[in-house]
Motif scaffolding. Structure first.
Motif, short mmCIF file in Angstrom:
data_model
loop_
_atom_site.label_atom_id
_atom_site.label_comp_id
_atom_site.label_asym_id
_atom_site.label_seq_id
_atom_site.Cartn_x
_atom_site.Cartn_y
_atom_site.Cartn_z
N TYR A 1 0.81 -1.22 0.00
CA TYR A 1 0.00 0.00 0.00
C TYR A 1 0.85 1.27 0.00
CZ TYR A 1 -3.22 -3.68 0.65
OH TYR A 1 -3.89 -4.85 0.45
N GLU B 1 -5.41 -14.25 -13.19
CA GLU B 1 -6.88 -14.32 -13.29
C GLU B 1 -7.30 -14.45 -14.75
OE1 GLU B 1 -9.06 -11.25 -11.21
OE2 GLU B 1 -10.92 -11.80 -12.23
N TYR C 1 12.49 -3.17 -5.52
CA TYR C 1 11.18 -3.80 -5.40
C TYR C 1 11.33 -5.28 -4.99
CZ TYR C 1 6.92 -6.14 -7.02
OH TYR C 1 5.81 -6.95 -7.11
N ARG C 2 10.90 -5.60 -3.78
CA ARG C 2 10.98 -6.97 -3.22
C ARG C 2 12.39 -7.56 -3.39
NH1 ARG C 2 6.49 -5.62 -1.86
NH2 ARG C 2 4.66 -6.97 -1.70
#
Ligand code: EPU
Length: 337
Positions: A128, A278, A161-162
């Protein structure tokens, strides 16, 4: 400090995989950790933190060292800021709650992230709109070879990032033992740019949110779409969100007009892996006792005593399908053991 044999790791990994450790020891202080690392009779050692970012696909024929170093303290404080130190074995979310209780701001967006403090710098945890690196000052880490403690400043950690130096050049070489964070005592910088937070605050009827409100909003959002590992085994996002070239993205957009993206640089964008998975038809797919979560396709789940290998195979099938449909390589975020 007792070394146990043939221990199930089911309760030590949030995926809830019933892999076995040939030997297991839980260490509560640095001296014991160093002692255990020096035990020559156990040549193979495996460091276990909160077990929230790994998928066990086999039994571990090693001495599993469970890091249980505890403690949180305020090291220094000014009118506006505070520096705190937390030991690696503290639960991350408990640390966030402790910070809120003290009125310290900076980590509220990172509420409810599973795992322990020691793992936070390894993948630069984020959620977030906030990442660990935004509040991180330095960490202490034990060199597994020399058994010496070393300080890594923020700039040493190469956060991305990560990602960090501990996942790359120094993979498997250091054990993070504690971290230091710089937090605000007042004039908190409230980060609500992330759409879902704004929507949730609106739903709660809060127009001027404080750090507790943001935490509450994040907790509500996470609980609404991420499965609670205490109920359904999982490791959060199984894959990283891939970053692709703008040209590739424009190409894809001609076939998939609804493909979401976030800008990364002038010629690259990040695509939500959850959307790709998805779109490929996997969301909510259940194969017996494991599958893809119903509400967030980025999360693979263990419904009941699944085998880590089966979940790994499902992850490979997802990767191959995403490659075939979108020509995108999905990289696992979770460590496959
Ligand atoms: N989406 C779908 N279908 C899905 C899931 C997502 O279409 O099943 C699309 C939607 O368009 C949605 C977008 O993906 O708007 C983004 O989804 P979401 O806000 O849930 O975030 P994410 O990119 O899927 C990342 C982190 C999460 C973190 C959230 C919030 C990664 C790999 N994951 O997920 O981190 O909580 O943002 O900041 O970056 C974790 O690392 O374990 C983790 C949960």
């Amino acid at each position: 400090m007792t070394i146990l044999n043939d221990i199930s790791l089911r309760t030590y990994n949030t995926f809830g995989i019933d892999a076995k450790a040939k030997h297991f020891v839980s260490v509560e202080n640095l001296d014991d950790l160093i002692k255990v690392l020096k035990l020559n009779e156990y040549p193979d050692k495996f460091i276990l933190g909160g077990g929230s970012n790994m998928l066990l696909t086999q039994d571990l024929d090693a001495l599993v060292i469970h890091l249980n170093l505890k403690g949180i303290e305020v090291l220094s404080s000014t009118n506006d800021h505070v520096i705190i130190e937390a030991m690696a074995g503290e639960n991350w979310h408990d640390l966030v709650m402790w910070c809120l209780d003290q009125g310290f701001g900076g980590v509220e967006n990172l509420s409810l992230i599973p795992g322990n403090v020691g793992a936070a710098p390894i993948q630069n945890i984020g959620a977030y709109g906030v990442e660990l690196k935004d509040v991180f000052v330095e960490c202490q880490a034990l060199d597994m070879r020399s058994k010496q403690l070393k300080t890594f400043l923020k700039s040493d950690c190469k956060f991305d990032y990560r990602n960090s130096i501990f996942k790359n050049e120094y993979k498997g070489e250091y054990i993070i033992t504690s971290i230091k964070l710089r937090l605000t005592k007042k004039d908190h910088s409230i980060s609500t740019a992330y759409g879902a937070i704004q929507d949730e605050l609106e739903r709660l009827g809060i127009s001027k949110p404080g750090i507790r409100d943001v935490s509450e909003a994040v907790i509500n959002i996470r609980q609404s779409k991420l499965p609670d590992p205490a109920e359904i085994g999982n490791s959060g996002s199984f894959f990283k969100n891939p970053i692709i070239d703008l040209m590739h993205f424009n190409d894809l957009r001609s076939n998939f007009s609804d493909i979401p993206s976030y800008p990364v640089s002038d010629d690259q964008v990040k695509i939500p892996a959850g959307w790709l998975i998805e779109k490929a038809g996997f969301k909510g797919k259940r194969l017996g006792n494991y599958g893809v979560h119903k509400k967030q396709a980025l999360v693979l789940v263990n419904y009941d005593d699944a085998n880590g290998k089966d979940i790994f195979e499902l992850s490979q099938l997802i990767q191959a399908t995403i490659k075939r449909i979108f020509n995108i390589n999905l990289e696992a975020e979770v460590n496959i053991i």
